[in-house]
Design a protein around this motif. Sequence first.
Motif, PDB file in Angstrom:
ATOM      1  N   MET A  88       0.822  -1.219   0.000  1.00  0.00           N
ATOM      2  CA  MET A  88       0.000   0.000   0.000  1.00  0.00           C
ATOM      3  C   MET A  88       0.856   1.270   0.000  1.00  0.00           C
ATOM      4  O   MET A  88       0.322   2.378   0.002  1.00  0.00           O
ATOM      5  N   PHE A  89       2.175   1.091  -0.003  1.00  0.00           N
ATOM      6  CA  PHE A  89       3.099   2.233   0.080  1.00  0.00           C
ATOM      7  C   PHE A  89       4.128   2.136  -1.058  1.00  0.00           C
ATOM      8  O   PHE A  89       5.271   1.699  -0.839  1.00  0.00           O
ATOM      9  N   PRO A  90       3.721   2.533  -2.269  1.00  0.00           N
ATOM     10  CA  PRO A  90       4.529   2.278  -3.465  1.00  0.00           C
ATOM     11  C   PRO A  90       5.980   2.778  -3.390  1.00  0.00           C
ATOM     12  O   PRO A  90       6.900   2.054  -3.783  1.00  0.00           O
ATOM     13  N   GLN A  91       6.187   3.976  -2.863  1.00  0.00           N
ATOM     14  CA  GLN A  91       7.551   4.509  -2.797  1.00  0.00           C
ATOM     15  C   GLN A  91       8.438   3.610  -1.938  1.00  0.00           C
ATOM     16  O   GLN A  91       9.551   3.246  -2.334  1.00  0.00           O
ATOM     17  N   ARG A  92       7.927   3.239  -0.752  1.00  0.00           N
ATOM     18  CA  ARG A  92       8.701   2.389   0.160  1.00  0.00           C
ATOM     19  C   ARG A  92       8.880   0.986  -0.412  1.00  0.00           C
ATOM     20  O   ARG A  92       9.901   0.350  -0.184  1.00  0.00           O
ATOM     21  N   LEU A  93       7.891   0.536  -1.166  1.00  0.00           N
ATOM     22  CA  LEU A  93       8.001  -0.784  -1.795  1.00  0.00           C
ATOM     23  C   LEU A  93       9.138  -0.795  -2.818  1.00  0.00           C
ATOM     24  O   LEU A  93       9.947  -1.728  -2.860  1.00  0.00           O
ATOM     25  N   LEU A  94       9.230   0.268  -3.605  1.00  0.00           N
ATOM     26  CA  LEU A  94      10.304   0.351  -4.603  1.00  0.00           C
ATOM     27  C   LEU A  94      11.669   0.450  -3.934  1.00  0.00           C
ATOM     28  O   LEU A  94      12.629  -0.200  -4.350  1.00  0.00           O
ATOM     29  N   THR A 100      14.435  -2.642  -7.687  1.00  0.00           N
ATOM     30  CA  THR A 100      13.406  -1.657  -8.060  1.00  0.00           C
ATOM     31  C   THR A 100      13.702  -0.250  -7.559  1.00  0.00           C
ATOM     32  O   THR A 100      12.992   0.683  -7.938  1.00  0.00           O
ATOM     33  N   ILE A 101      14.749  -0.086  -6.748  1.00  0.00           N
ATOM     34  CA  ILE A 101      14.978   1.225  -6.123  1.00  0.00           C
ATOM     35  C   ILE A 101      15.175   2.345  -7.153  1.00  0.00           C
ATOM     36  O   ILE A 101      14.724   3.479  -6.952  1.00  0.00           O
ATOM     37  N   ALA A 102      15.797   2.014  -8.297  1.00  0.00           N
ATOM     38  CA  ALA A 102      16.045   3.059  -9.306  1.00  0.00           C
ATOM     39  C   ALA A 102      14.760   3.569  -9.948  1.00  0.00           C
ATOM     40  O   ALA A 102      14.724   4.701 -10.448  1.00  0.00           O
ATOM     41  N   ARG A 169       3.763  -0.487 -12.967  1.00  0.00           N
ATOM     42  CA  ARG A 169       3.910  -1.928 -13.188  1.00  0.00           C
ATOM     43  C   ARG A 169       4.455  -2.618 -11.924  1.00  0.00           C
ATOM     44  O   ARG A 169       3.969  -3.662 -11.508  1.00  0.00           O
ATOM     45  N   ASP A 170       5.490  -1.996 -11.298  1.00  0.00           N
ATOM     46  CA  ASP A 170       6.136  -2.625 -10.136  1.00  0.00           C
ATOM     47  C   ASP A 170       5.492  -2.271  -8.806  1.00  0.00           C
ATOM     48  O   ASP A 170       5.542  -3.057  -7.860  1.00  0.00           O
ATOM     49  N   ALA A 171       4.959  -1.052  -8.715  1.00  0.00           N
ATOM     50  CA  ALA A 171       4.395  -0.617  -7.428  1.00  0.00           C
ATOM     51  C   ALA A 171       3.169   0.254  -7.668  1.00  0.00           C
ATOM     52  O   ALA A 171       3.225   1.475  -7.539  1.00  0.00           O
ATOM     53  N   PRO A 172       2.056  -0.361  -8.039  1.00  0.00           N
ATOM     54  CA  PRO A 172       0.844   0.429  -8.307  1.00  0.00           C
ATOM     55  C   PRO A 172       0.290   1.083  -7.045  1.00  0.00           C
ATOM     56  O   PRO A 172       0.478   0.567  -5.937  1.00  0.00           O
TER      57      PRO A 172
END
Lengths: 187, 110
Positions: A88-94, A100-102, A169-172
């Motif tokens: 539920m937290f896309p930025q933190r998930l990436l 996926t951090i980039a 795609r990676d963190a909706p």
Amino acid sequence: MEITARGLWTLIHGMGFGALYLLACSGALVELYRFTTSSEFTVGQERFLRFYLITMVVLAWASVLIGAYVVYPWYRAAPPPGTADLSMFPQRLLISSPTTIAWHSLGMEWKEHVAWLAPISITMVAFVFIKYGRDLGNHRQLRSAVLCFAAASFVSAGIAGFFGAMITRDAPVRGGHTIQLNWREEK
Amino acid sequence: MSASSNRPALANGSGAAAVLAAGIGAFALAVLACAGDKLAHVRSSLIFYEPTGPLSGVTTAAILIWLLTWVILEGRWRNKTVPAGRINGAALILLGLSFLLTFPPIADLL
């Protein structure tokens, strides 16, 4: 079939205003070039191009404003301490994965700023076109500037659209109430 | 007959004002984004709307700078013929710098 409220807003921001704007850009570039290098345009065609550019201005501003003030707060929301499920937290998930951090540190960091060059540029383009109309063809330098800024607007919207799609795609962005879309499947 | 063979009916000042203001507005956005990223006190002062964070201040301030510059230049150049070549060159350089400065690997070098 169902979609969450946040998913719907993301869709409106990206696939609605953003994608429509990108589609409109190529047409605007061609028509601006043709209009300023040819004398064969009618008053009706000039009026249509004015309407077309004003529509692009509205699309560009709607996309960045919804992106920044509706969708982005959901993207950058901080999870409560100890949260294990970051979906539920896309930025933190990436950020949580080296693979996926980039997408955040490069993609979102660039997208969130460069996207704003699109509405600034296209607003100027529309103003100059509406102000000068056919006379723009007689101002070689102004014409070049208008075409360059229209192209820059296209590029900036393209960068934002590309990274928006890859990040989604990676963190909706998820959450909000669920909207049911009734679809009767016929056998 | 090409449209470019006619004499201009309008002075180029108003158009040049819009072009240069757009370049300045874009550059202001990039500089503010960099400053907000590097300097903690600038970052905190750019939070106009908490959920959006510093992006709210970066974009709001840049838009205000852009519009204010546009109004001032429009007032000065509206009916004048100005050296559009140099003005456009400056605006395009500012626009190019904006793309570079907003690109994180380049911004990180500063």
